[in-house]
Structure formats: structure tokens, C-alpha cells
Design an enzyme around this catalytic site. Structure first.
Site, PDB file in Angstrom:
ATOM      1  N   LEU A  99     -21.833  42.048  23.700  1.00  0.00           N
ATOM      2  CA  LEU A  99     -20.917  42.683  22.918  1.00  0.00           C
ATOM      3  C   LEU A  99     -20.335  41.826  22.055  1.00  0.00           C
ATOM      4  O   LEU A  99     -19.856  40.735  22.516  1.00  0.00           O
ATOM      5  CB  LEU A  99     -20.133  43.487  23.990  1.00  0.00           C
ATOM      6  CG  LEU A  99     -20.826  44.410  24.700  1.00  0.00           C
ATOM      7  CD1 LEU A  99     -19.840  45.404  25.633  1.00  0.00           C
ATOM      8  CD2 LEU A  99     -21.916  45.404  24.176  1.00  0.00           C
ATOM      9  N   ASN A 168     -23.280  38.118  32.843  1.00  0.00           N
ATOM     10  CA  ASN A 168     -22.022  37.047  32.784  1.00  0.00           C
ATOM     11  C   ASN A 168     -20.748  37.624  32.444  1.00  0.00           C
ATOM     12  O   ASN A 168     -19.770  36.751  32.747  1.00  0.00           O
ATOM     13  CB  ASN A 168     -22.517  35.857  32.144  1.00  0.00           C
ATOM     14  CG  ASN A 168     -22.339  36.276  30.780  1.00  0.00           C
ATOM     15  OD1 ASN A 168     -22.633  37.156  29.978  1.00  0.00           O
ATOM     16  ND2 ASN A 168     -21.792  35.109  30.052  1.00  0.00           N
TER      17      ASN A 168
HETATM   18  C1  LIG Z   1     -29.059  50.598  31.934  1.00  0.00           C
HETATM   19  C2  LIG Z   1     -28.019  50.139  33.067  1.00  0.00           C
HETATM   20  C3  LIG Z   1     -26.703  50.555  32.366  1.00  0.00           C
HETATM   21  C4  LIG Z   1     -25.573  49.996  33.159  1.00  0.00           C
HETATM   22  C5  LIG Z   1     -24.839  48.682  32.416  1.00  0.00           C
HETATM   23  C6  LIG Z   1     -24.242  47.957  33.500  1.00  0.00           C
HETATM   24  C7  LIG Z   1     -23.675  46.623  33.007  1.00  0.00           C
HETATM   25  C8  LIG Z   1     -23.792  46.288  31.536  1.00  0.00           C
HETATM   26  C9  LIG Z   1     -22.493  45.695  30.888  1.00  0.00           C
HETATM   27  C10 LIG Z   1     -22.588  45.257  29.725  1.00  0.00           C
HETATM   28  C11 LIG Z   1     -21.373  44.620  29.351  1.00  0.00           C
HETATM   29  C12 LIG Z   1     -21.553  43.572  28.355  1.00  0.00           C
HETATM   30  C13 LIG Z   1     -19.859  42.891  27.942  1.00  0.00           C
HETATM   31  C14 LIG Z   1     -20.279  41.728  26.989  1.00  0.00           C
HETATM   32  O1  LIG Z   1     -21.545  41.589  26.356  1.00  0.00           O
HETATM   33  S1  LIG Z   1     -19.104  40.863  26.653  1.00  0.00           S
HETATM   34  C15 LIG Z   1     -19.793  39.497  25.696  1.00  0.00           C
HETATM   35  C16 LIG Z   1     -20.569  38.445  26.679  1.00  0.00           C
HETATM   36  N1  LIG Z   1     -21.187  37.370  26.071  1.00  0.00           N
HETATM   37  C17 LIG Z   1     -20.948  36.170  26.197  1.00  0.00           C
HETATM   38  O2  LIG Z   1     -20.355  35.560  26.856  1.00  0.00           O
HETATM   39  C18 LIG Z   1     -21.729  35.257  25.101  1.00  0.00           C
HETATM   40  C19 LIG Z   1     -21.139  34.217  24.670  1.00  0.00           C
HETATM   41  N2  LIG Z   1     -21.815  33.332  24.012  1.00  0.00           N
HETATM   42  C20 LIG Z   1     -22.470  32.230  24.004  1.00  0.00           C
HETATM   43  O3  LIG Z   1     -22.956  32.211  25.403  1.00  0.00           O
HETATM   44  C21 LIG Z   1     -23.305  31.635  23.024  1.00  0.00           C
HETATM   45  O4  LIG Z   1     -22.575  31.723  21.821  1.00  0.00           O
HETATM   46  C22 LIG Z   1     -24.624  31.759  22.851  1.00  0.00           C
HETATM   47  C23 LIG Z   1     -25.001  33.403  22.662  1.00  0.00           C
HETATM   48  C24 LIG Z   1     -25.578  31.257  23.918  1.00  0.00           C
HETATM   49  C25 LIG Z   1     -25.133  31.314  21.233  1.00  0.00           C
HETATM   50  O5  LIG Z   1     -24.929  29.775  21.580  1.00  0.00           O
HETATM   51  P1  LIG Z   1     -24.803  28.749  20.144  1.00  0.00           P
HETATM   52  O6  LIG Z   1     -26.239  29.037  19.359  1.00  0.00           O
HETATM   53  O7  LIG Z   1     -24.391  27.401  20.434  1.00  0.00           O
HETATM   54  O8  LIG Z   1     -23.886  29.373  19.389  1.00  0.00           O
HETATM   55  P2  LIG Z   1     -22.158  29.248  19.541  1.00  0.00           P
HETATM   56  O9  LIG Z   1     -21.692  29.390  20.784  1.00  0.00           O
HETATM   57  O10 LIG Z   1     -21.649  28.233  18.570  1.00  0.00           O
HETATM   58  O11 LIG Z   1     -21.742  30.790  18.650  1.00  0.00           O
HETATM   59  C26 LIG Z   1     -21.789  30.774  17.409  1.00  0.00           C
HETATM   60  C27 LIG Z   1     -20.633  31.757  16.978  1.00  0.00           C
HETATM   61  O12 LIG Z   1     -20.731  32.981  17.566  1.00  0.00           O
HETATM   62  C28 LIG Z   1     -19.807  33.364  18.414  1.00  0.00           C
HETATM   63  N3  LIG Z   1     -19.835  34.184  19.167  1.00  0.00           N
HETATM   64  C29 LIG Z   1     -20.925  34.117  20.151  1.00  0.00           C
HETATM   65  N4  LIG Z   1     -20.849  34.919  21.103  1.00  0.00           N
HETATM   66  C30 LIG Z   1     -20.131  35.896  20.709  1.00  0.00           C
HETATM   67  C31 LIG Z   1     -19.514  37.437  20.999  1.00  0.00           C
HETATM   68  N5  LIG Z   1     -20.375  37.902  22.231  1.00  0.00           N
HETATM   69  N6  LIG Z   1     -18.990  38.052  20.344  1.00  0.00           N
HETATM   70  C32 LIG Z   1     -18.420  37.491  19.056  1.00  0.00           C
HETATM   71  N7  LIG Z   1     -18.662  36.146  18.601  1.00  0.00           N
HETATM   72  C33 LIG Z   1     -19.333  35.444  19.455  1.00  0.00           C
HETATM   73  C34 LIG Z   1     -19.199  32.105  18.587  1.00  0.00           C
HETATM   74  O13 LIG Z   1     -17.647  32.307  18.571  1.00  0.00           O
HETATM   75  C35 LIG Z   1     -19.438  31.134  17.131  1.00  0.00           C
HETATM   76  O14 LIG Z   1     -18.327  31.557  16.336  1.00  0.00           O
HETATM   77  P3  LIG Z   1     -17.780  30.619  15.346  1.00  0.00           P
HETATM   78  O15 LIG Z   1     -18.997  29.964  14.563  1.00  0.00           O
HETATM   79  O16 LIG Z   1     -16.785  31.321  14.346  1.00  0.00           O
HETATM   80  O17 LIG Z   1     -17.013  29.586  16.221  1.00  0.00           O
END
Ligand SMILES: CCCCC/C=C\CCC/C=C/CC(=O)SCCNC(=O)CCNC(=O)[C@H](O)C(C)(C)COP(=O)(O)OP(=O)(O)OC[C@H]1O[C@@H](n2cnc3c(N)ncnc32)[C@H](O)[C@@H]1OP(=O)(O)O
Length: 179
Positions: A99, A168
Site C-alpha cells: 500500500l 511485514n
Molecule cells: C485474502 C486475505 C485478506 C486478508 C488481508 C490480511 C492482511 C493484509 C494486510 C495488507 C496490508 C498492507 C499494508 C501495507 O502494504 S503498508 C506498506 C508496506 N510496504 C513496505 O513496508 C515496503 C517498504 N519499501 C521497501 O521495502 C522498499 O522500498 C522496496 C519495495 C523493497 C524497494 O526497494 P528499493 O528498490 O531499494 O527502492 P527504495 O526503497 O529506494 O524506494 C523507492 C521510492 O519508493 C518509495 N516507497 C517505497 N515503498 C513505498 C510505499 N509502500 N508507499 C509509498 N512509497 C514507497 C520510497 O520512499 C522511495 O521514495 P523516494 O525515492 O522519494 O525516496
């Protein structure tokens, strides 16, 4: 984007035993964006569509992204010739970062509610699809990215120790709402 030979109509249909969505869809009513974050290629000869996630940099699931994804799944669902859907990423190293946290951080309860409904709509559409759905996970896929792939019938992940997948989100203090 929806590329295929022939016109895609948004008719109601009942072929293949499918309940098709009504022409005016919740996701379409919500979609104001003109940018394309999803590319779809449909191969008539195999009946398989490939949906490529192309939302730079990391395919984070924003409201716009989720809306576009739902609209495209709905369109394919209504096409009686489409039997299978492969979901994959055009972004290097990342299937989906989950997300878009900027959609929930500091937003009003109403806006958060709208966003979580879109998340729910996404996984219900994929999980409930009558197409055979496959997630081709060609990069990291944390949290919502993992959820998206879990709602597919099959998952295949690229064998690369740098790619991770899992729920996570609690590490960020995010708890999915009760559904
Ligand atoms: C059918 C069953 C139903 C039941 C459901 C049950 C449970 C489901 C629950 C689902 C809930 C979900 C909640 C979420 O999804 S919260 C989001 C969690 N995501 C993360 O923690 C990911 C964090 N990001 C990373 O780990 C890394 O960015 C990466 C994806 C591994 C990529 O790494 P890399 O290639 O090195 O890129 P960067 O880290 O440099 O990132 C580039 C750029 O993108 C921005 N960014 C990364 N992730 C997000 C994000 N989730 N949202 C918004 N922006 C994101 C990051 O800040 C960088 O931005 P800048 O270039 O401006 O610094």
C-alpha cells in the site's frame, strides 16, 4: 491501457457461468486519473491476458493504482474469451511495495475509509475472479504486494535472494481493518 485485437465492450454477460459486473462500476466512478499505471496485453489465441504493473518507482498501491487495477480486472472478467490472467511487474526488482503509505499517513478517517475500501475491492476482485489468476512475482512484494499475490490462484516468484515477500506491515504499525 488495454491492448487487444477487437473492441472491448462493457456489456453484461452470463457466458462461462460468470456473473458480470454492471456497466457502471464502482471503480470506474472513482477513477479520475488519466495516467496509466497498468498495461494489459490480451492474447486472443491463448485466452490469457498479461497485466503489467508499471507505477514507478515501486508499484505502490495508491487509490488511483488500485482503481485502475480493478477496472482492468473487471474489463477482462467481462470478456468471455479471457480465461487466464498473469499479474506481473514492469518495474525492476519490485513486484509491488504494498500500500502507498502516503495514502494513509495524516489523512482523514473518511479518506482512509475510501482507501481501505479500494484495497478490499482489489483483493475481492482478484480472489473472486473466474479467470485463472497467476502472480508472476518478479521482485520484492511486501505487505499489500504480498496480499495481492495471495489473492491469485497461483504464485511463482523469481529466485533471487534479494527479493523478499511477506506480511511485514505491523512493523510500520499498520493493522489491516477487520473485514
Ligand atoms: C485474502 C486475505 C485478506 C486478508 C488481508 C490480511 C492482511 C493484509 C494486510 C495488507 C496490508 C498492507 C499494508 C501495507 O502494504 S503498508 C506498506 C508496506 N510496504 C513496505 O513496508 C515496503 C517498504 N519499501 C521497501 O521495502 C522498499 O522500498 C522496496 C519495495 C523493497 C524497494 O526497494 P528499493 O528498490 O531499494 O527502492 P527504495 O526503497 O529506494 O524506494 C523507492 C521510492 O519508493 C518509495 N516507497 C517505497 N515503498 C513505498 C510505499 N509502500 N508507499 C509509498 N512509497 C514507497 C520510497 O520512499 C522511495 O521514495 P523516494 O525515492 O522519494 O525516496
Amino acid at each position: 491501457m488495454y491492448a487487444r485485437s477487437g473492441l472491448l465492450s462493457q456489456r453484461s454477460c452470463s457466458s462461462h457461468g460468470r456473473e458480470c459486473a454492471t456497466p457502471v462500476l464502482a471503480a470506474q466512478r472513482r477513477n479520475n486519473s488519466t495516467a496509466t499505471k497498468i498495461a494489459v496485453e490480451f492474447d486472443q489465441s491463448t485466452g490469457v491476458a498479461v497485466m503489467r504493473l508499471q507505477g514507478p518507482p515501486v508499484n505502490s498501491l495508491s487509490l488511483d493504482f488500485l482503481t485502475e487495477l480493478c477496472i482492468n480486472v473487471e474489463k477482462l472478467e467481462m470478456d468471455k474469451n479471457c480465461r487466464g490472467l498473469i499479474l506481473t511487474s514492469s518495474q525492476p526488482k519490485v513486484f509491488s511495495a504494498g500500500l502507498d503509505i502516503m495514502e494513509i499517513y495524516g489523512k482523514s478517517p473518511e479518506r482512509c475509509g475510501e482507501f481501505w475500501r479500494a484495497v478490499q475491492e482489489m483483493w475481492l476482485k482478484l480472489y473472486g475472479s473466474s479467470m485463472v489468476t497467476i502472480a508472476a512475482i518478479n521482485g520484492s512484494s511486501p505487505a499489500g504486494g504480498c496480499l495481492m499475490s495471495m489473492t491469485c490462484d497461483y504464485r511463482i516468484m523469481a529466485d533471487n535472494p534479494r527479493y523478499s515477500i511477506g506480511l511485514n506491515e505491523t512493523q510500520l504499525g499498520i493493522v489491516a481493518p477487520f473485514w
